[in-house]
Design an enzyme around this catalytic site. Sequence first.
Site, PDB file in Angstrom:
ATOM      1  N   ASP A  36      45.181  38.384  60.478  1.00  0.00           N
ATOM      2  CA  ASP A  36      46.035  39.546  60.257  1.00  0.00           C
ATOM      3  C   ASP A  36      45.248  40.677  59.605  1.00  0.00           C
ATOM      4  O   ASP A  36      45.429  41.844  59.917  1.00  0.00           O
ATOM      5  CB  ASP A  36      47.231  39.168  59.387  1.00  0.00           C
ATOM      6  N   ARG A  78      42.080  40.990  51.924  1.00  0.00           N
ATOM      7  CA  ARG A  78      42.817  40.495  50.761  1.00  0.00           C
ATOM      8  C   ARG A  78      42.900  38.972  50.784  1.00  0.00           C
ATOM      9  O   ARG A  78      42.264  38.301  51.604  1.00  0.00           O
ATOM     10  CB  ARG A  78      44.209  41.121  50.730  1.00  0.00           C
ATOM     11  N   ASP A  79      43.677  38.427  49.897  1.00  0.00           N
ATOM     12  CA  ASP A  79      43.826  36.963  49.825  1.00  0.00           C
ATOM     13  C   ASP A  79      44.828  36.504  50.887  1.00  0.00           C
ATOM     14  O   ASP A  79      45.916  36.044  50.585  1.00  0.00           O
ATOM     15  CB  ASP A  79      44.271  36.536  48.422  1.00  0.00           C
ATOM     16  N   GLU A  80      44.392  36.623  52.139  1.00  0.00           N
ATOM     17  CA  GLU A  80      45.236  36.204  53.258  1.00  0.00           C
ATOM     18  C   GLU A  80      44.320  35.781  54.406  1.00  0.00           C
ATOM     19  O   GLU A  80      43.946  34.630  54.515  1.00  0.00           O
ATOM     20  CB  GLU A  80      46.192  37.331  53.677  1.00  0.00           C
ATOM     21  N   ASP A 112      51.173  38.738  64.834  1.00  0.00           N
ATOM     22  CA  ASP A 112      50.155  39.762  65.038  1.00  0.00           C
ATOM     23  C   ASP A 112      49.364  39.486  66.311  1.00  0.00           C
ATOM     24  O   ASP A 112      49.090  40.395  67.109  1.00  0.00           O
ATOM     25  CB  ASP A 112      49.196  39.804  63.840  1.00  0.00           C
ATOM     26  N   TRP A 164      57.131  35.455  66.377  1.00  0.00           N
ATOM     27  CA  TRP A 164      55.923  34.823  65.847  1.00  0.00           C
ATOM     28  C   TRP A 164      55.667  33.528  66.624  1.00  0.00           C
ATOM     29  O   TRP A 164      54.612  33.358  67.235  1.00  0.00           O
ATOM     30  CB  TRP A 164      56.071  34.562  64.349  1.00  0.00           C
ATOM     31  N   GLU A 211      48.161  48.525  58.515  1.00  0.00           N
ATOM     32  CA  GLU A 211      49.280  47.585  58.546  1.00  0.00           C
ATOM     33  C   GLU A 211      50.611  48.322  58.524  1.00  0.00           C
ATOM     34  O   GLU A 211      51.559  47.924  59.199  1.00  0.00           O
ATOM     35  CB  GLU A 211      49.192  46.650  57.336  1.00  0.00           C
ATOM     36  N   HIS A 245      44.459  46.219  60.253  1.00  0.00           N
ATOM     37  CA  HIS A 245      45.542  45.317  60.637  1.00  0.00           C
ATOM     38  C   HIS A 245      45.957  45.716  62.047  1.00  0.00           C
ATOM     39  O   HIS A 245      46.633  46.712  62.226  1.00  0.00           O
ATOM     40  CB  HIS A 245      46.704  45.518  59.660  1.00  0.00           C
TER      41      HIS A 245
END
Length: 907
Positions: A479, A483-485, A492, A545, A757, A778
């Site tokens: 995605d 960051r912390d992802e 997506d 999704w 994003e 994103h």
Amino acid sequence: MKKAFSFVIILHVLFSLSSTAQVRLENLRTENADNPIGLDITHPRFSWQLVSDQRNSKQTAYEIRVGDNPHEMMKSKGTGKMVSDQSLYVPYQGETLKASKRYYWQVRVWDNAGNVSAWSTPAFFQMGLLTSSDWKAAWIVPGFEEDSLRASPLFRKAFNSAKKIKSATAYITAHGLYEAQINGKRVGDAYLTPGWTSYNKRLQYQAYDVTNLLQEGDNAIGVELGNGWYRSYIAWSGNHDSYGKDIALLFQLDITYTDGTAKSIVSDESWKSSTGAIRYSEIYHGETIDARLAKKGWATAGYHDNDWSGVKRADFSKSALVATYNEPVKKHETFQPVKIFKTPKGEQVIDFGQNLVGWVVLKAKGKAGTRITISHAEVLDKEGNFYTENLRIAKAQDNYILNGEGEETFEPHFTWHGFRFIKVEGYPGELKPEDLTAVTLYSDMRPTGSFTCSNAMINQLQHNIEWGLRGNFLDVPTDCPQRDERLGWTGDAQVFSRTATFLRDTHNFFAKWLKDVSADQLPDGRVPHVIPNVLGPSAGGSTGWADVSTIVPWNMYLAYGDKRILEDQYVSMKAWVDYMKGQSVNDLWNTGFHFGDWLFYSLGDDPDGNSAITNKYLIAQCFYAHSTQLLINAAKVLGKTDDVTTYTELLKRIKDAFVKEYLTPNGATMSNTQTSYVLALQFDMLPETLRQQAADRLVENIKRYRNHLTTGFLGTPYLCQVLSRFGHTDIAYTLLLQDTYPSWLYPVKMGATTIWERWDGIKTNGTFQTAGMNSFNHYAYGSIGDWLYRVMVGMDTEEDGSAYKNIRIQPHIGGGFTQAAASYQTLYGKLASGWKIQDHQLIMDVEIPANTTATIYVPAANAEKIMESGKVLSTLKDIEVVSTEKEQVILKVGSGKYQFSMPWKIE
């Protein structure tokens, strides 16, 4: 004498003509890869491209021959002449292939003019380890006690090769990430191997030809490991060790000598282990390298490892091991600083001019123990200061400690960052541009598509779309990269997948990831929100999704024509549709958690005084129908006639339930939002008699919002598609060219170099959207690219001729543009189309690859107004005028280059 000379001239001309007409073969691929090593498919498939300067060139037959070496191959009987136009995915039909063995193949073809090509230049493929028993190596783990920071372990093995080496292949995988060396030289140019899969079900190994790294006599192997996705912090709430606490290596080197004998060097208890310079390595937080602790020459034969620890054999299974077919992550573009400056806070910051994904290579010279810290950020704040709040808890820092021995070069190994700016702290002396190089990392997929037009801002939008893909197609479709992802969010991926197939050859990339979709799909048919699934069994089943399980396989089939993807994913596709069916009452699916039209326009100051909220269950019903339709499509391709009947009946009931529940008698949707009309129209949820009025309502809605879109992740991909389909291309262009929030060009106007994003990641006053979720790389909204390529330029594949076997060229001209063009490297060869308005003429340039056909829609009132390369259409035998419909002349052509011109009134 004069006659003889004339005869020679005639022969020369005839020979030249025959040479020009001769078809030739290029781009031989096995399993869509160039000379792959390490296949575990027992019947690999061959593909090739025909190249001819002649129009309407087609293949009518082929012959393939395979051998152990090029000489033996030439004596092979081969397949014989096979009457077929198939040039993609032709399966190997010879003797049983053996593990680790290399094979050579070549092909020749006959064309529709009766010519036979020369045999192609040979290609090769090499088999991998086909069964668990082919692995002689054992899993090993370090023999020392890990410290609290989990310093990267080093593994080492010295050995002697007393004979002359003919060939050698290394097979490597790990729990964690690995980098390998032989005799001090890096094995391969891939990074972040073995990649990310659902490790407990599918763990990839890589195969490398290392013949040139070995030497007669003493040799040494060295492998360094990092935590990687296997046990790094992943997702939220301190989640780590998702697949295990261990870190382990599996290594096998198979050597063949010139005398015909063989030897294997394998990971076992004879190896040694230690730690080196990498003291800390985490995906989100970065890497710490202490050059004082580096073990110089540790991967060379002369190194003394007496003080190293041993290793332990680990009883890990080998049953989940699979070969690698997708392209590895590699280094690509490099960037030098465009500016080195001090922020208002006095921090030293470097701007590389492009939001990218990778890391910085740093050169420094200073005293031993000097610590340099590099922090990464995508943007500066309103005051021009370094901004990292949107990274959440991800530190995204690399720390380098000098050894004091002259100029040193540092770069990470087992992490990556999303950034445009870096902050440098602790650098000794003056920091100069030549001391810093930003290096991009992404999966090494072949570039395939290009697009350009007469509008500079749209060209920048295309740039941003491309860089969104580069930054987020890093072994899995993430995605965001900063960051912390950095997770494989399914929503997506599905909304961007069709656009992605244009930009890069994503065939093997998505085929690999889809196998993890199947592997992690829950027993009841729900598909997790992220793949690989590190969020747990409760995080799944959201409409739009989970539909990744049907949408992406079908998009891959359309782009690449590979039935195997549908075969591999069919059970998964059906399980998802059956889950929705099981959750429905009277064919209406109105239960469960759904993200809905994620990040839609939600300000409170819109004309109606409320946000553009689309009922989540209305959306769910639309995607329920869409996935069912795609399942029907796949069943037709695969010949599953019973399923076609069953799910066609179900689809009718789903649509009837939608009309009953969500449509007013006058044809308005219950939510009355752009997304509600877009999805209802895109997925054919309405009776035909109500579709045009719904499209008109969509236009009214857009105008009510002052010609702005209000759609989120699920509505945006189809918005312009629907407008053009129902005769509102002018409104599609209006939305495309809108440059105030919310719009595609608003971020461009704000200086974006990737897709954001949020529509307003940076607000008009320079402040930011909520830091809790505000990525500036994103790709989801980059799905507008699909409309640019397939509608604006008009370059598409027909469903009954996937992979661009049957091509449709149907441009939509407007928006004040004077030019738009695209090219695409199909699996058959180069496809190109473009239009320009010049001197009161419309000129269309089209290139169709060999072994394909095309239907071209020329915007003209009649065929008499169209010229092709300066000639009247009626005089050209290689162009068929099919019909004239709605101010479009429909033509049928074969391969070749064409230029159509006609009078054009500039509006």
